[in-house]
Design a protein around this motif. Structure first.
Motif, mmCIF file in Angstrom:
data_model
loop_
_atom_site.group_PDB
_atom_site.id
_atom_site.type_symbol
_atom_site.label_atom_id
_atom_site.label_comp_id
_atom_site.label_asym_id
_atom_site.label_seq_id
_atom_site.Cartn_x
_atom_site.Cartn_y
_atom_site.Cartn_z
ATOM 1 N N GLU A 184 6.327 -0.899 -11.891
ATOM 2 C CA GLU A 184 7.410 -0.993 -12.897
ATOM 3 C C GLU A 184 8.610 -0.116 -12.526
ATOM 4 O OE1 GLU A 184 7.247 -3.507 -14.923
ATOM 5 O OE2 GLU A 184 5.330 -3.736 -13.885
ATOM 6 N N GLY A 185 8.345 1.128 -12.106
ATOM 7 C CA GLY A 185 9.445 2.018 -11.734
ATOM 8 C C GLY A 185 10.183 1.515 -10.505
ATOM 9 N N SER A 186 9.434 0.973 -9.550
ATOM 10 C CA SER A 186 10.051 0.453 -8.328
ATOM 11 C C SER A 186 10.950 -0.739 -8.664
ATOM 12 C CB SER A 186 8.983 -0.009 -7.329
ATOM 13 O OG SER A 186 7.916 0.902 -7.254
ATOM 14 N N ARG B 198 6.891 -2.833 11.751
ATOM 15 C CA ARG B 198 5.975 -3.632 10.926
ATOM 16 C C ARG B 198 6.373 -3.577 9.447
ATOM 17 N NH1 ARG B 198 0.267 -3.207 8.864
ATOM 18 N NH2 ARG B 198 0.846 -1.060 8.432
ATOM 19 N N GLU B 199 6.623 -2.385 8.931
ATOM 20 C CA GLU B 199 6.997 -2.219 7.519
ATOM 21 C C GLU B 199 8.373 -2.847 7.255
ATOM 22 O OE1 GLU B 199 5.828 0.170 9.486
ATOM 23 O OE2 GLU B 199 3.841 0.452 8.594
ATOM 24 N N ARG B 200 9.307 -2.614 8.189
ATOM 25 C CA ARG B 200 10.642 -3.213 8.055
ATOM 26 C C ARG B 200 10.533 -4.729 7.960
ATOM 27 N NH1 ARG B 200 14.049 -3.730 13.393
ATOM 28 N NH2 ARG B 200 12.551 -5.413 13.596
ATOM 29 N N ALA C 41 16.953 9.211 3.252
ATOM 30 C CA ALA C 41 16.208 10.429 2.898
ATOM 31 C C ALA C 41 15.099 10.111 1.897
ATOM 32 C CB ALA C 41 17.163 11.461 2.316
ATOM 33 N N ARG C 42 15.387 9.236 0.938
ATOM 34 C CA ARG C 42 14.376 8.907 -0.074
ATOM 35 C C ARG C 42 13.202 8.126 0.503
ATOM 36 N NH1 ARG C 42 16.745 10.137 -5.371
ATOM 37 N NH2 ARG C 42 18.967 9.676 -5.333
ATOM 38 N N HIS C 43 13.402 7.527 1.665
ATOM 39 C CA HIS C 43 12.308 6.785 2.308
ATOM 40 C C HIS C 43 11.528 7.627 3.312
ATOM 41 C CE1 HIS C 43 14.255 3.343 0.418
ATOM 42 N NE2 HIS C 43 13.185 2.638 0.675
ATOM 43 N N ALA D 225 0.815 -1.215 0.000
ATOM 44 C CA ALA D 225 0.000 0.000 0.000
ATOM 45 C C ALA D 225 0.853 1.271 0.000
ATOM 46 C CB ALA D 225 -0.939 -0.007 1.202
ATOM 47 N N LEU D 226 2.095 1.175 0.441
ATOM 48 C CA LEU D 226 2.980 2.349 0.446
ATOM 49 C C LEU D 226 3.504 2.663 -0.955
ATOM 50 C CD1 LEU D 226 5.188 1.563 3.585
ATOM 51 C CD2 LEU D 226 3.386 3.286 3.431
ATOM 52 N N HIS D 227 3.432 1.662 -1.856
ATOM 53 C CA HIS D 227 4.031 1.788 -3.189
ATOM 54 C C HIS D 227 3.041 2.328 -4.212
ATOM 55 C CE1 HIS D 227 7.082 -0.694 -1.275
ATOM 56 N NE2 HIS D 227 7.874 -0.456 -2.295
ATOM 57 N N TRP E 261 17.801 0.689 9.318
ATOM 58 C CA TRP E 261 18.297 2.070 9.218
ATOM 59 C C TRP E 261 17.245 2.965 8.545
ATOM 60 C CZ3 TRP E 261 20.684 3.857 4.325
ATOM 61 C CH2 TRP E 261 21.315 5.110 4.448
ATOM 62 N N MET E 262 16.322 2.361 7.798
ATOM 63 C CA MET E 262 15.285 3.104 7.081
ATOM 64 C C MET E 262 14.110 3.478 7.986
ATOM 65 S SD MET E 262 16.315 3.098 3.970
ATOM 66 C CE MET E 262 16.523 1.510 3.198
ATOM 67 N N ARG E 263 14.091 2.928 9.207
ATOM 68 C CA ARG E 263 12.947 3.217 10.087
ATOM 69 C C ARG E 263 12.931 4.695 10.451
ATOM 70 N NH1 ARG E 263 12.610 1.099 15.091
ATOM 71 N NH2 ARG E 263 14.724 0.274 15.181
HETATM 72 C C1 HEM Z 1 12.286 -0.964 5.595
HETATM 73 C C2 HEM Z 1 11.224 -1.134 4.838
HETATM 74 C C3 HEM Z 1 11.080 -0.492 3.469
HETATM 75 C C4 HEM Z 1 9.954 0.097 2.983
HETATM 76 C C5 HEM Z 1 8.614 0.187 3.697
HETATM 77 C C6 HEM Z 1 10.275 0.606 1.668
HETATM 78 C C7 HEM Z 1 9.383 1.283 0.845
HETATM 79 C C8 HEM Z 1 9.711 1.918 -0.314
HETATM 80 C C9 HEM Z 1 8.805 2.705 -1.121
HETATM 81 C C10 HEM Z 1 7.333 2.912 -0.830
HETATM 82 C C11 HEM Z 1 9.504 3.175 -2.183
HETATM 83 C C12 HEM Z 1 8.977 4.074 -3.330
HETATM 84 C C13 HEM Z 1 8.764 3.205 -4.543
HETATM 85 C C14 HEM Z 1 8.634 3.983 -5.818
HETATM 86 O O1 HEM Z 1 8.779 5.222 -5.822
HETATM 87 O O2 HEM Z 1 8.411 3.346 -6.860
HETATM 88 C C15 HEM Z 1 10.857 2.711 -2.037
HETATM 89 C C16 HEM Z 1 11.877 3.003 -2.899
HETATM 90 C C17 HEM Z 1 13.107 2.425 -2.864
HETATM 91 N N1 HEM Z 1 13.556 1.498 -1.943
HETATM 92 FE FE1 HEM Z 1 12.573 0.924 -0.310
HETATM 93 N N2 HEM Z 1 11.573 0.319 1.375
HETATM 94 C C18 HEM Z 1 12.107 -0.362 2.444
HETATM 95 C C19 HEM Z 1 13.383 -0.874 2.529
HETATM 96 C C20 HEM Z 1 14.324 -0.840 1.513
HETATM 97 C C21 HEM Z 1 15.597 -1.503 1.531
HETATM 98 C C22 HEM Z 1 16.094 -2.371 2.681
HETATM 99 C C23 HEM Z 1 16.221 -1.190 0.367
HETATM 100 C C24 HEM Z 1 17.562 -1.608 -0.154
HETATM 101 C C25 HEM Z 1 18.233 -2.666 0.290
HETATM 102 C C26 HEM Z 1 15.343 -0.323 -0.390
HETATM 103 C C27 HEM Z 1 15.609 0.226 -1.620
HETATM 104 C C28 HEM Z 1 14.825 1.131 -2.285
HETATM 105 C C29 HEM Z 1 15.235 1.867 -3.482
HETATM 106 C C30 HEM Z 1 16.582 1.773 -4.187
HETATM 107 C C31 HEM Z 1 14.160 2.681 -3.843
HETATM 108 C C32 HEM Z 1 14.107 3.699 -4.995
HETATM 109 C C33 HEM Z 1 14.499 5.067 -4.441
HETATM 110 C C34 HEM Z 1 14.320 6.167 -5.454
HETATM 111 O O3 HEM Z 1 15.203 6.356 -6.300
HETATM 112 O O4 HEM Z 1 13.279 6.839 -5.419
HETATM 113 N N3 HEM Z 1 14.186 -0.137 0.338
HETATM 114 N N4 HEM Z 1 10.965 1.937 -0.910
#
Ligand code: HEM
Length: 131
Positions: free
Chosen positions: A48-50, A89-91, A79-81, A41-43, A125-127
């Motif tokens: 495709e982009g993700s 829960r999300e982690r 920062a992007r997250h 639901a967060l996505h 670390w993303m929390r």
């Molecule tokens: C901790 C739980 C996490 C959640 C809830 C989460 C959620 C999300 C969401 C909602 C997006 C946006 C998707 C989009 O714009 O299409 C995103 C982007 C992304 N996530 Fe995560 N993520 C998590 C952990 C991680 C981890 C562990 C990694 C890498 C090992 C990661 C790598 C990425 C990358 C590379 C992007 C694209 C960033 C960008 O350029 O905008 N994420 N994530």
């Protein structure tokens, strides 16, 4: 394409095609499994982009080509997250979804265990929310 070095997780995994298969399985599961509905639901509606971004990022993160950095510069992943509310829960949904994708793909068990640990560090670390 030359053979990827076995010294990196990227090489041990089998290179780009294997990383792409892992990422595709990860997002297919996120779409299919009710256990990951909160994470899904967060996505965005279309993933495709993700898929592309995670694929590009993981190639570099695993020690292979830096596709993500070449396109977007420094990942600044935390920062992007920040636009998304990420707690335990999300982690844990993200980690469980990735662990299942690694199992489904038949990844070597030792490599999967190593990557699970590394993914935990990055996901934790993303929390940006307490609970
Ligand atoms: C901790 C739980 C996490 C959640 C809830 C989460 C959620 C999300 C969401 C909602 C997006 C946006 C998707 C989009 O714009 O299409 C995103 C982007 C992304 N996530 Fe995560 N993520 C998590 C952990 C991680 C981890 C562990 C990694 C890498 C090992 C990661 C790598 C990425 C990358 C590379 C992007 C694209 C960033 C960008 O350029 O905008 N994420 N994530």
């Amino acid at each position: 394409m030359s053979e990827p070095s076995q010294a990196t997780a990227f090489g041990q995994l089998g290179g780009e095609a294997s990383v792409r298969a892992l990422v595709d399985r990860f997002y297919d599961l996120m779409d299919l499994e009710p256990a990951y509905a909160g994470l899904r639901a967060l996505h965005p509606t279309t993933l495709e982009g993700s898929r592309d971004k995670l694929f590009w990022f993981l190639c570099g993160w695993l020690g292979g080509p830096q596709h993500y950095v070449e396109r977007f510069g420094h990942p600044m992943l935390r920062a992007r997250h920040l636009p998304f509310s990420i707690g335990i829960r999300e982690r844990d949904q993200w980690l469980a979804c990735m662990a299942q994708a690694m199992r489904d793909g038949g990844m070597d068990a030792d490599l999967a265990a190593r990557l699970e640990k590394a993914f935990f560090g990055t996901a934790d670390w993303m929390r940006n929310r307490g609970a």
